[in-house]
Scaffold this active site. Structure first.
Site, PDB file in Angstrom:
ATOM      1  CB  CYS A  64      52.125  35.981  26.439  1.00 31.92           C
ATOM      2  SG  CYS A  64      50.659  34.958  26.718  1.00 31.92           S
ATOM      3  CB  CYS A  68      44.911  39.179  25.563  1.00 35.07           C
ATOM      4  SG  CYS A  68      44.830  37.492  26.225  1.00 35.07           S
ATOM      5  CB  CYS A  71      47.999  41.562  26.823  1.00 38.14           C
ATOM      6  SG  CYS A  71      49.369  41.077  27.909  1.00 38.14           S
ATOM      7  CB  CYS A 108      49.703  39.625  42.834  1.00 44.14           C
ATOM      8  SG  CYS A 108      48.360  40.038  43.976  1.00 44.14           S
ATOM      9  CB  CYS A 140      47.674  36.528  44.568  1.00 38.18           C
ATOM     10  SG  CYS A 140      46.529  36.461  43.152  1.00 38.18           S
ATOM     11  CB  CYS A 200      41.919  36.702  42.380  1.00 37.59           C
ATOM     12  SG  CYS A 200      42.140  38.437  41.919  1.00 37.59           S
ATOM     13  NE  ARG A 272      41.729  41.475  45.634  1.00 36.48           N
ATOM     14  CZ  ARG A 272      42.228  41.580  46.869  1.00 36.48           C
ATOM     15  NH1 ARG A 272      42.900  42.674  47.199  1.00 36.48           N
ATOM     16  NH2 ARG A 272      42.086  40.608  47.760  1.00 36.48           N
TER      17      ARG A 272
END
Length: 332
Positions: A64, A68, A71, A108, A140, A200, A272
């Site tokens: 990616c 972030c 991550c 998900c 999801c 979400c 969650r």
């Protein structure tokens, strides 16, 4: 002492105008009082003895371009997570069927993209969504930023929910991510909402943020109208090679307080209990359920990080007299 506490809002009331002062007062309540209020709200909208089991599969891993700081899938960091292409539909649906057999009712699919691509890869994701729904599961996705047209296509394919977290407060956001703005995230959430897909959206605690940032995140979520139907609360999983690898661990009771505050602010949302459960004791997880957490991820992986095994989760829930929901959970 009770006379000095702020008044308790009606358990069934839904508000979008919480002030930061009100959120601070709720979060600062003595823990027994905070848990009592959160559990009262939880019981008004949810079955307090069941939690929804969700499964999360990385359908496109690593590489990616985002930065972030938490991550391990960022191409900017050396974390041992390799680049893997988008999975095939059949492989994904095999994993979805296995998750269903283990007790999940929501499946998900996460892809390490900055933005969802156009063309054949996105068409394959749409086919995955249709296949997951055909298995009787909620579907999801978290694919990065979406256009309005992509959100509409996902809705037409039957997508139940789209995950796109705000992560933290607007004020702290720039210390964690510089490659995507807060406004970018809000724009994608708007596309999702207008397409008729449930939202979400949550965040992460333990990234070095101040308490004001945690409460600011909750304020941002609670100001959305309607509230996100799903609010994942993640505790940072520190991964070697990321800028936050040496972040100080947080007291699990801080996670409990954030969950309880979120439950009070957004009564009908499913809160969650998400990443970070491997670092929690059984007792800490029990307090999270008491605080209003109504969902966990089952399976031994969350994208690229560890998660408790299914049998351990079932054993804990059985000891607590609780159970996994045997059908998709609706928001009341």
């Amino acid at each position: 002492m009770r006379d000095t506490l702020p008044p308790m809002p009606a358990a069934g009331s839904i508000r979008h105008d919480w002030t930061l002062r009100e959120i601070e007062e709720i979060h600062a309540l003595p823990l027994p009082e905070l848990l009592f209020r959160a559990q009262s709200v939880h019981r008004a909208h949810h079955d307090p003895l069941q939690v929804q089991g969700c499964a999360l599969l990385s359908v496109k891993t690593g590489g990616c371009p985002e930065d972030c700081a938490y991550c391990p899938q960022s191409a900017r960091y050396t974390t041992g997570v390799g680049r893997e292409p988008l999975l095939g539909v059949e492989e994904t649906l095999v994993a979805a069927a296995r998750a269903r057999d283990q007790g999940a009712t929501r499946f998900c699919m996460g892809a390490a993209w900055r933005s969802a691509p156009r063309g054949a890869q996105f068409d394959r994701v749409l086919e995955m969504v249709r296949g997951v729904r055909a298995l009787g599961l909620e579907a999801c996705c978290t694919l990065g930023m979406l256009t309005a047209e992509q959100a509409e296509a996902l809705a037409q394919a039957g997508l139940t929910a789209y995950n796109h977290n705000l992560d933290t407060s607007p004020e702290f956001y720039g210390a964690i991510i510089t490659t995507r703005t807060y406004a970018d995230r809000l724009e994608t959430l708007g596309h999702v909402r207008r397409a008729g897909i449930t939202v979400c959206c949550g965040g992460i605690i333990g990234m070095g943020e101040d308490l004001s940032d945690r409460l600011g995140l909750l304020g941002q979520l609670a100001a959305q109208d309607p509230h996100p139907e799903s609010v994942p609360i993640n505790m940072l999983v520190r991964v070697a090679g990321t800028p936050l690898a040496e972040a100080d661990p947080i007291d699990p009771l801080e996670l409990v307080r954030v969950i309880a505050t979120a439950r009070i602010l957004m009564p009908a949302s499913i809160v969650r209990l998400s990443a970070g459960r491997l670092s929690l004791s059984d007792e800490a997880q029990a307090l999270c359920f008491l605080a209003g957490a109504g969902s966990i991820f089952i399976g031994d992986r969350l994208l690229t990080t560890g998660n408790p095994e299914v049998d351990r989760d079932r054993e804990l829930l059985e000891r607590l007299g609780m159970r996994l929901a045997d059908e998709p959970v609706t928001v009341s």
